[in-house]
Design an enzyme around this catalytic site. Sequence first.
Site, short mmCIF file in Angstrom:
data_model
loop_
_atom_site.label_atom_id
_atom_site.label_comp_id
_atom_site.label_asym_id
_atom_site.label_seq_id
_atom_site.Cartn_x
_atom_site.Cartn_y
_atom_site.Cartn_z
N ARG A 156 -11.15 4.47 -8.20
CA ARG A 156 -11.44 4.47 -6.66
C ARG A 156 -11.85 5.63 -6.34
O ARG A 156 -11.81 6.73 -6.09
CB ARG A 156 -9.98 4.30 -6.14
CG ARG A 156 -9.54 2.91 -6.65
CD ARG A 156 -8.54 2.14 -6.03
NE ARG A 156 -7.88 1.32 -6.27
CZ ARG A 156 -7.07 0.64 -5.57
NH1 ARG A 156 -6.75 0.92 -4.41
NH2 ARG A 156 -6.23 -0.64 -6.00
N VAL A 168 -8.25 -5.54 -4.90
CA VAL A 168 -8.79 -4.17 -4.91
C VAL A 168 -9.73 -3.88 -6.79
O VAL A 168 -11.01 -3.91 -6.97
CB VAL A 168 -8.84 -2.71 -4.60
CG1 VAL A 168 -9.57 -2.12 -4.70
CG2 VAL A 168 -7.99 -3.12 -3.39
N ARG A 209 -3.55 -13.05 -2.98
CA ARG A 209 -5.17 -12.50 -3.20
C ARG A 209 -5.80 -11.97 -3.62
O ARG A 209 -5.36 -11.24 -5.22
CB ARG A 209 -5.82 -11.05 -0.97
CG ARG A 209 -3.69 -9.77 -1.59
CD ARG A 209 -4.42 -9.11 -0.94
NE ARG A 209 -3.86 -8.14 -1.08
CZ ARG A 209 -3.52 -7.16 -1.80
NH1 ARG A 209 -4.48 -7.16 -2.82
NH2 ARG A 209 -2.40 -6.27 -1.68
N GLU A 216 15.92 -0.75 -5.06
CA GLU A 216 15.62 -1.04 -6.76
C GLU A 216 16.03 0.08 -7.51
O GLU A 216 15.72 1.47 -6.37
CB GLU A 216 13.89 -1.37 -7.12
CG GLU A 216 13.64 -2.92 -6.60
CD GLU A 216 12.50 -3.28 -7.32
OE1 GLU A 216 12.70 -4.55 -7.15
OE2 GLU A 216 11.67 -2.72 -7.72
N LYS A 217 16.96 0.39 -8.58
CA LYS A 217 16.47 1.45 -9.71
C LYS A 217 15.30 1.84 -9.77
O LYS A 217 14.19 1.86 -10.23
CB LYS A 217 17.53 0.87 -10.40
CG LYS A 217 17.30 1.94 -12.24
CD LYS A 217 17.41 3.42 -11.24
CE LYS A 217 18.30 4.16 -13.05
NZ LYS A 217 19.79 4.91 -12.27
N GLY A 260 0.91 -1.05 0.07
CA GLY A 260 0.16 -0.08 0.18
C GLY A 260 1.10 0.98 0.38
O GLY A 260 0.35 2.41 0.29
#
Length: 451
Positions: free
Chosen positions: A338, A295, A292, A200-201, A164
Amino acid sequence: MITKILIANRGEIAARVIRTCQKLSIKTVAVYSEADQKAPFVSMADESFLLGPPRVQDSYLNIEKIISIAEESNVDAIHPGYGFLSENGAFAEKCEEAGIRFIGPSAKVMEKMGSKIAARKAMQEADVPVVPGTDGAVKSSDEAIEFAREIGYPIMLKASAGGGGIGMQAVQSDEELIKAFESNAKRAKTFFGDGAMFMEKKLDFARHIEIQLLADNYGNVIHLFERECSIQRRNQKVIEEAPSPFLSGQTRKQMGEAAVTAAKALGYTGAGTIEFLVDDQENFYFLEMNTRIQVEHPVTEEITGVDIVEQQIFIAEGKELSSSQSEVNMNGHAIEARIYAEDPETFFPSPGHISAFQLPEGEYIRNEVAVAQNDDVTPFYDPMIGKLIVKGSNRREAISMLKEALLTYKVEGIKTNIPMLQKIAGHEAFESGNTTTAFIENYYLPITKTK
């Protein structure tokens, strides 16, 4: 056969799972906090039980209480929804110990994919491309600076156990990295119990595109094509669509095959999603796997006709997948927006009383909502109050429908991000499909600053 399911979640996803259960004549049990006592999902279920006070630690994360309620109400299975305990291996193990089916993959797979560091390693072993980055946890800011200088700024600092957008930050310099490392490690430790960080790049002008997977207990794995989820604020998605307006047919095929190969290598079962970053040359790199339901799953359901929650239940019952890859087809274009209870300029949550609530209606409009008129939006949970999904025969038609639906979506008494969504839907960059992860920064924020 599963005849009764407890939904270990709240809001719109709890209501969503209940509707599929009703379609399948499966009894449902809702659990709720004191803050959600009057929420729509509570009355939708056949039975409902109070978990405890509003704080998630005392309610939706209370494993012992949830298992106890499940045992007392004699359920066959628990559906975890998304967030909360949905990717918690210990919860899945507790369900198994209690003789209750957990609707999701095994605890072992969840734990491996729950660690972004372990997930990177697993994808490398499955020959899935990953973004250049550290192979393990970075132990200090000094070590982080050394690696950042090696691969070059900008870099993305990430919490291994994060999600998130929590514990994640783009960093441009040594000075920023020193500050960001300690603060994000501390935040990750608070939210996830694990402060391990990796790097990470940072891929500029990348797209966030994910592949939806279904896998049964017999080694059969299929993908349901992709979702474009590049429009984000605070590293959280705002608008998603399927299919992506960017991918060529060849890249779509390659990404789908890579995701299926990875799921088979993991021994994955259930519904899952592999997220990729895709550069402007259509090179794709593994980002993370969500073990899972997502959304944004409705846009995939709209273009494929597959009820993903239903498939989760069938897989948990031990059924084989009913369709092969060649039998899954795309039809039309779907977009999800959303609806958040938040200030559309600052993105700060806007809890309060909903004095008026009116949803758009139409044959190709789908609403997934967590609230109703005269409900209160509390500060205890994620501020998303609903999802607006539209489907058109093509992308242009879907965008037109989205614009019209947003005009009739009314929420009064609190601030929402609807004005923001309207500006995005009407922006020429969105209409042309130029939807990289920098969209909000490049196109929306400049509008708010010049008001």
